[in-house]
Design a protein around this motif. Structure first.
Motif, PDB file in Angstrom:
ATOM      1  N   THR A  62       0.805  -1.220   0.000  1.00 52.50           N
ATOM      2  CA  THR A  62       0.000   0.000   0.000  1.00 52.50           C
ATOM      3  C   THR A  62       0.840   1.273   0.000  1.00 52.50           C
ATOM      4  OG1 THR A  62      -0.087  -0.228   2.410  1.00 52.50           O
ATOM      5  CG2 THR A  62      -1.985  -1.037   1.159  1.00 52.50           C
ATOM      6  N   ALA A  63       2.168   1.141   0.044  1.00 51.63           N
ATOM      7  CA  ALA A  63       3.040   2.314   0.146  1.00 51.63           C
ATOM      8  C   ALA A  63       4.435   1.939  -0.328  1.00 51.63           C
ATOM      9  CB  ALA A  63       3.095   2.811   1.595  1.00 51.63           C
ATOM     10  N   PRO A  64       5.286   2.948  -0.615  1.00 48.67           N
ATOM     11  CA  PRO A  64       6.670   2.641  -1.002  1.00 48.67           C
ATOM     12  C   PRO A  64       7.445   2.015   0.159  1.00 48.67           C
ATOM     13  CG  PRO A  64       6.103   4.948  -1.476  1.00 48.67           C
ATOM     14  CD  PRO A  64       4.998   4.391  -0.648  1.00 48.67           C
ATOM     15  N   THR A  65       8.365   1.137  -0.171  1.00 50.35           N
ATOM     16  CA  THR A  65       9.203   0.528   0.855  1.00 50.35           C
ATOM     17  C   THR A  65      10.234   1.526   1.367  1.00 50.35           C
ATOM     18  OG1 THR A  65      10.713  -1.318   1.339  1.00 50.35           O
ATOM     19  CG2 THR A  65      10.822  -0.373  -0.871  1.00 50.35           C
ATOM     20  N   ALA A  66      10.655   1.336   2.611  1.00 50.33           N
ATOM     21  CA  ALA A  66      11.742   2.138   3.163  1.00 50.33           C
ATOM     22  C   ALA A  66      13.096   1.515   2.848  1.00 50.33           C
ATOM     23  CB  ALA A  66      11.580   2.274   4.674  1.00 50.33           C
ATOM     24  N   TYR A  67      13.100   0.258   2.365  1.00 53.01           N
ATOM     25  CA  TYR A  67      14.345  -0.475   2.136  1.00 53.01           C
ATOM     26  C   TYR A  67      14.370  -1.044   0.722  1.00 53.01           C
ATOM     27  CZ  TYR A  67      14.584  -0.436   7.241  1.00 53.01           C
ATOM     28  OH  TYR A  67      14.608  -0.055   8.553  1.00 53.01           O
ATOM     29  N   GLN A  68      15.329  -0.647  -0.061  1.00 53.60           N
ATOM     30  CA  GLN A  68      15.498  -1.238  -1.382  1.00 53.60           C
ATOM     31  C   GLN A  68      16.207  -2.585  -1.295  1.00 53.60           C
ATOM     32  OE1 GLN A  68      14.020   0.047  -4.045  1.00 53.60           O
ATOM     33  NE2 GLN A  68      13.252   1.646  -2.667  1.00 53.60           N
ATOM     34  N   ASP A  69      17.019  -2.785  -0.255  1.00 54.54           N
ATOM     35  CA  ASP A  69      17.787  -4.014  -0.099  1.00 54.54           C
ATOM     36  C   ASP A  69      17.143  -4.922   0.941  1.00 54.54           C
ATOM     37  OD1 ASP A  69      19.702  -3.053  -1.891  1.00 54.54           O
ATOM     38  OD2 ASP A  69      20.762  -1.989  -0.277  1.00 54.54           O
ATOM     39  N   ASP A  70      17.371  -6.219   0.781  1.00 50.67           N
ATOM     40  CA  ASP A  70      16.887  -7.205   1.737  1.00 50.67           C
ATOM     41  C   ASP A  70      17.650  -7.052   3.056  1.00 50.67           C
ATOM     42  OD1 ASP A  70      15.745  -9.347   2.963  1.00 50.67           O
ATOM     43  OD2 ASP A  70      16.460 -10.858   1.556  1.00 50.67           O
ATOM     44  N   GLN A  71      16.916  -7.000   4.168  1.00 48.89           N
ATOM     45  CA  GLN A  71      17.545  -6.825   5.474  1.00 48.89           C
ATOM     46  C   GLN A  71      17.735  -8.142   6.237  1.00 48.89           C
ATOM     47  OE1 GLN A  71      18.481  -3.478   6.522  1.00 48.89           O
ATOM     48  NE2 GLN A  71      18.093  -3.383   4.304  1.00 48.89           N
ATOM     49  N   VAL A  72      17.141  -9.235   5.754  1.00 49.51           N
ATOM     50  CA  VAL A  72      17.225 -10.513   6.462  1.00 49.51           C
ATOM     51  C   VAL A  72      18.687 -10.969   6.539  1.00 49.51           C
ATOM     52  CG1 VAL A  72      16.544 -12.947   6.423  1.00 49.51           C
ATOM     53  CG2 VAL A  72      14.899 -11.179   5.806  1.00 49.51           C
ATOM     54  N   SER A  73      19.073 -11.477   7.697  1.00 48.90           N
ATOM     55  CA  SER A  73      20.423 -11.937   8.046  1.00 48.90           C
ATOM     56  C   SER A  73      21.353 -10.784   8.427  1.00 48.90           C
ATOM     57  CB  SER A  73      21.068 -12.762   6.923  1.00 48.90           C
ATOM     58  OG  SER A  73      20.318 -13.935   6.679  1.00 48.90           O
ATOM     59  N   ARG A  74      20.852  -9.567   8.419  1.00 55.04           N
ATOM     60  CA  ARG A  74      21.678  -8.411   8.786  1.00 55.04           C
ATOM     61  C   ARG A  74      21.699  -8.260  10.305  1.00 55.04           C
ATOM     62  NH1 ARG A  74      20.162  -2.376   8.646  1.00 55.04           N
ATOM     63  NH2 ARG A  74      22.161  -1.324   8.834  1.00 55.04           N
ATOM     64  N   THR A  75      22.885  -8.071  10.866  1.00 55.28           N
ATOM     65  CA  THR A  75      23.051  -7.830  12.297  1.00 55.28           C
ATOM     66  C   THR A  75      23.489  -6.388  12.501  1.00 55.28           C
ATOM     67  OG1 THR A  75      23.678 -10.132  12.713  1.00 55.28           O
ATOM     68  CG2 THR A  75      24.271  -8.512  14.394  1.00 55.28           C
ATOM     69  N   VAL A  76      22.813  -5.696  13.411  1.00 55.14           N
ATOM     70  CA  VAL A  76      23.139  -4.295  13.678  1.00 55.14           C
ATOM     71  C   VAL A  76      23.272  -4.093  15.182  1.00 55.14           C
ATOM     72  CG1 VAL A  76      22.045  -3.372  11.603  1.00 55.14           C
ATOM     73  CG2 VAL A  76      20.685  -3.697  13.660  1.00 55.14           C
ATOM     74  N   GLY A  77      24.022  -3.063  15.551  1.00 46.45           N
ATOM     75  CA  GLY A  77      24.213  -2.759  16.963  1.00 46.45           C
ATOM     76  C   GLY A  77      24.460  -1.276  17.155  1.00 46.45           C
ATOM     77  N   GLY A  78      24.736  -0.878  18.394  1.00 50.38           N
ATOM     78  CA  GLY A  78      25.045   0.517  18.695  1.00 50.38           C
ATOM     79  C   GLY A  78      23.835   1.422  18.598  1.00 50.38           C
ATOM     80  N   PRO A  79      24.049   2.700  18.291  1.00 47.40           N
ATOM     81  CA  PRO A  79      22.948   3.673  18.252  1.00 47.40           C
ATOM     82  C   PRO A  79      21.845   3.312  17.257  1.00 47.40           C
ATOM     83  CG  PRO A  79      25.088   4.789  18.232  1.00 47.40           C
ATOM     84  CD  PRO A  79      25.363   3.335  18.051  1.00 47.40           C
ATOM     85  N   GLU A  80      22.185   2.550  16.219  1.00 45.65           N
ATOM     86  CA  GLU A  80      21.205   2.205  15.189  1.00 45.65           C
ATOM     87  C   GLU A  80      20.063   1.352  15.736  1.00 45.65           C
ATOM     88  OE1 GLU A  80      21.123   0.276  10.673  1.00 45.65           O
ATOM     89  OE2 GLU A  80      23.023   0.539  11.737  1.00 45.65           O
ATOM     90  N   VAL A  81      20.312   0.644  16.856  1.00 49.92           N
ATOM     91  CA  VAL A  81      19.273  -0.233  17.403  1.00 49.92           C
ATOM     92  C   VAL A  81      18.763   0.259  18.752  1.00 49.92           C
ATOM     93  CG1 VAL A  81      20.137  -2.247  16.170  1.00 49.92           C
ATOM     94  CG2 VAL A  81      20.969  -1.783  18.492  1.00 49.92           C
TER      95      VAL A  81
END
Length: 282
Positions: A62-81
């Motif tokens: 129903t709307a444009p995606t915020a992510y053009q790339d697949d995020q599955v399997s991505r690990t993030v840490g620090g201020p981003e999370v």
């Protein structure tokens, strides 16, 4: 590509019941994504809760995606999370903060804790977090339909945080179920229609309803319109079951040569039964 189960089993200590609940959620969250006009990312904590691993992702239709790339399997840490950490540790929905940028795309972050209730219906601890990320590049004043979508999405998000969505008894539909754009009906606690989208109104006109849906008792209406009295009684019972907190399976209603596929689910944010919602598709 690794599956949700593979990723969770490899990187966390969640048990089989927890993983089954995450599967139920991932099997039913396209509706929530579409209602929210947002991407949904399912994150599980790794390394304590200092980092988070994305184990599933769904984009809105129903709307444009915020992510053009697949995020599955991505690990993030620090201020981003930071928003994920707050939702996980405090067990509450996080909606604070300014928009963030992914390249040229502005986005709004939200974080929804995921709980699983035990056999007695008592809520357990947070087992994962759903990131709800909205592309703001096409933001505008929402229509009445969009406001009702967003209100229903927020109710379901709170139920997710409560551990009541998706319900334990819910079966993932293995064939096509009504989609969010087919037709949305909101019910109050008594079963009266408080909002019907244009497509929902059109579906009921095909069944023989000449007047507007708002104000109608949906369960009684199904019983009145259906060609087969037994089918009408069954459809009516499913609406009443949803108002009672259950999650009945979808149902086809036939009348005047038309067939409408319906599905009713409860709305019970923060444990308060406020009514239900129903999809319908021709």
């Amino acid at each position: 590509m690794s599956t949700l189960r593979d990723l969770v089993e490899e990187h966390t200590s969640l048990g089989s019941e927890d993983i089954d609940h995450l599967h139920r959620l991932a099997g039913d969250w396209q509706l929530l994504s579409d209602l929210s006009f947002a991407d949904l990312l399912l994150w599980v904590p790794v390394n304590g809760d200092e980092s988070f691993l994305c184990v599933a992702q769904v984009r809105p239709t129903t709307a444009p995606t915020a992510y053009q790339d697949d995020q599955v399997s991505r690990t993030v840490g620090g201020p981003e999370v930071a928003h994920l950490t707050i939702a996980y540790r405090q067990g509450r929905i996080w909606r604070e903060g300014d928009p963030v940028w992914y390249g040229d795309t502005p986005a709004r972050h939200e974080a929804i804790p995921v709980r699983l209730r035990d056999a007695d219906g008592e809520p357990g601890g947070v087992i994962a977090v759903v990131g709800r990320d909205t592309n703001l590049s096409t933001a505008r004043t929402p229509s009445q339909l969009e406001l009702n979508y967003l209100t229903t999405a927020d109710d379901l998000a709170q139920m997710m945080a409560d551990g009541t969505f998706p319900p334990m008894s819910h079966r993932i539909e293995t064939t096509s179920a009504p989609r969010v754009g087919d037709g949305l009906i909101r019910l109050d606690a008594s079963g009266k229609v408080t909002y019907a989208s244009p497509n929902a109104q059109s579906a009921f006109r095909r069944l023989g309803l000449p007047s507007h849906l708002v104000g109608e008792d949906l369960a009684a209406l199904f019983a009145r319109l259906a060609d087969d009295p037994l089918e009408g009684t069954d459809a009516s019972a499913r609406v009443l079951a949803a108002l009672g907190g259950e999650a009945p399976s979808r149902k086809e209603i036939e009348a005047r040569g038309a067939t409408v596929l319906t599905r009713a689910l409860p709305l019970k944010p923060a444990g308060v039964p406020i009514g239900g919602w129903c999809w319908c598709a021709t």
